[in-house]
Scaffold this motif. Structure first.
Motif, PDB file in Angstrom:
ATOM      1  N   THR A 287       0.840  -1.197   0.000  1.00  0.00           N
ATOM      2  CA  THR A 287       0.000   0.000   0.000  1.00  0.00           C
ATOM      3  C   THR A 287       0.873   1.244   0.000  1.00  0.00           C
ATOM      4  OG1 THR A 287      -0.193   0.124   2.428  1.00  0.00           O
ATOM      5  CG2 THR A 287      -1.849  -1.182   1.249  1.00  0.00           C
TER       6      THR A 287
ATOM      7  N   ASN B 169      -5.355   2.736   1.104  1.00  0.00           N
ATOM      8  CA  ASN B 169      -4.394   2.802   0.007  1.00  0.00           C
ATOM      9  C   ASN B 169      -4.668   4.041  -0.836  1.00  0.00           C
ATOM     10  OD1 ASN B 169      -2.270   1.916  -1.593  1.00  0.00           O
ATOM     11  ND2 ASN B 169      -3.514   0.481  -2.776  1.00  0.00           N
TER      12      ASN B 169
ATOM     13  N   HIS C 109      -4.786  -4.800   9.939  1.00  0.00           N
ATOM     14  CA  HIS C 109      -5.993  -4.615   9.138  1.00  0.00           C
ATOM     15  C   HIS C 109      -5.929  -3.305   8.343  1.00  0.00           C
ATOM     16  CE1 HIS C 109      -7.654  -8.038  11.253  1.00  0.00           C
ATOM     17  NE2 HIS C 109      -7.353  -7.463  12.396  1.00  0.00           N
ATOM     18  N   SER C 110      -4.748  -2.978   7.862  1.00  0.00           N
ATOM     19  CA  SER C 110      -4.555  -1.714   7.145  1.00  0.00           C
ATOM     20  C   SER C 110      -4.513  -1.874   5.631  1.00  0.00           C
ATOM     21  CB  SER C 110      -3.244  -1.057   7.607  1.00  0.00           C
ATOM     22  OG  SER C 110      -2.132  -1.889   7.278  1.00  0.00           O
ATOM     23  N   GLY C 111      -4.715  -3.080   5.132  1.00  0.00           N
ATOM     24  CA  GLY C 111      -4.519  -3.340   3.718  1.00  0.00           C
ATOM     25  C   GLY C 111      -5.487  -2.635   2.789  1.00  0.00           C
ATOM     26  N   SER C 112      -6.636  -2.185   3.308  1.00  0.00           N
ATOM     27  CA  SER C 112      -7.608  -1.494   2.468  1.00  0.00           C
ATOM     28  C   SER C 112      -7.417   0.017   2.475  1.00  0.00           C
ATOM     29  CB  SER C 112      -9.035  -1.833   2.922  1.00  0.00           C
ATOM     30  OG  SER C 112      -9.310  -3.206   2.706  1.00  0.00           O
TER      31      SER C 112
END
Length: 251
Positions: A173, A240, A235-238
């Motif tokens: 990201t 971006n 839980h930071s993958g979304s």
């Protein structure tokens, strides 16, 4: 969050926001390469466990290429890249010469480009990565009296958004943090300039700096560091392609 053992690289990591982020990452177990031009500051930073100094001048392509290659050889692929090195100086456009403009762009924008490019070389060989660029509130709005600085920080956000688009669906990201006025070493310099320009007392000049943020105080470097940690969270993958304001309610 599980960044223990991951290699993070923070440019301009010897002082201010960069040092706060480097220390926060190291506290979570990351191996953090902190870069800068002053060996003395890097030596001070390296006294913190998990921090390793590396002299790099982000205005010099060869310095960036060789320096990051050396860091990767020592600590593995860069999986957290924090292009933080920059200069903040205001000047009216009609008083701006080409040297001032190029130095601003070479540091704030070219330096970030080179840092991210070289970090991606090793990051792309892994299954997880974070690029967290330190922009500014000046990257999302025009900062009065600092058109060149504003342009450099707008450009940095454009770079981040373009990279996020390029790597959609990949495990990496790209985000930018956009703080307003932060309580760093540059604050005393700004206070001195205000005093010289206006004849204010030190307390009065400090109040002007505090009042520059909507919530009436300077932002602590640790507040920016905590946001960087959040972007490294499990839980930071979304999250971006974002320009995240840390600006006390700036609209």
């Amino acid at each position: 969050m599980n960044i223990a053992g991951k290699h993070a690289l923070v440019t301009g990591g010897g002082t201010g926001i960069g040092l706060a982020i480097a220390r926060a990452l190291a506290a979570e177990g990351a191996l953090v390469t902190v870069t800068g031009r002053r060996q003395s500051k890097l030596d001070e930073a390296a006294q913190t466990e998990g921090l390793f100094g590396q002299v790099i001048d982000v205005m010099d392509e060869r310095s960036v290429v060789d320096g990051i290659a050396s860091a990767v050889a020592a600590r593995g692929p860069v999986q957290i890249c924090v292009p933080n090195a920059g200069i903040a100086e205001g000047r009216p456009l009609h008083k701006t010469d080409m040297d001032f403009w190029r130095t601003m762009m070479a540091t704030n924008l070219d330096g970030a480009f080179l840092t991210i490019r070289e970090s991606l070389t090793s990051m792309r060989e892994t299954d997880w990565g974070r690029v967290i660029a330190i922009s500014s509130i000046a990257g999302v709005k025009g900062l009065r009296g600092a058109p060149c600085y504003s342009a450099s920080k707008h450009g940095l956000i454009g770079l981040i958004k373009g990279l996020a688009a390029d790597y959609l669906g990949k495990p990496y990201t790209f985000n930018a943090l956009c703080p307003a006025y932060v309580d760093t070493d540059i604050v005393p310099q700004n206070i001195a300039r205000i005093m010289q320009r206006t004849g204010m007392s030190e307390d009065e000049a400090h109040a002007v700096m505090d009042g520059a943020n909507p919530h009436g105080r300077l932002i602590a470097p640790q507040e920016v560091a905590e946001a960087a940690l959040w972007l490294c969270g499990a839980h930071s993958g979304s999250i971006n392609g974002q320009a995240i304001q840390i600006a006390g309610g700036e609209m």
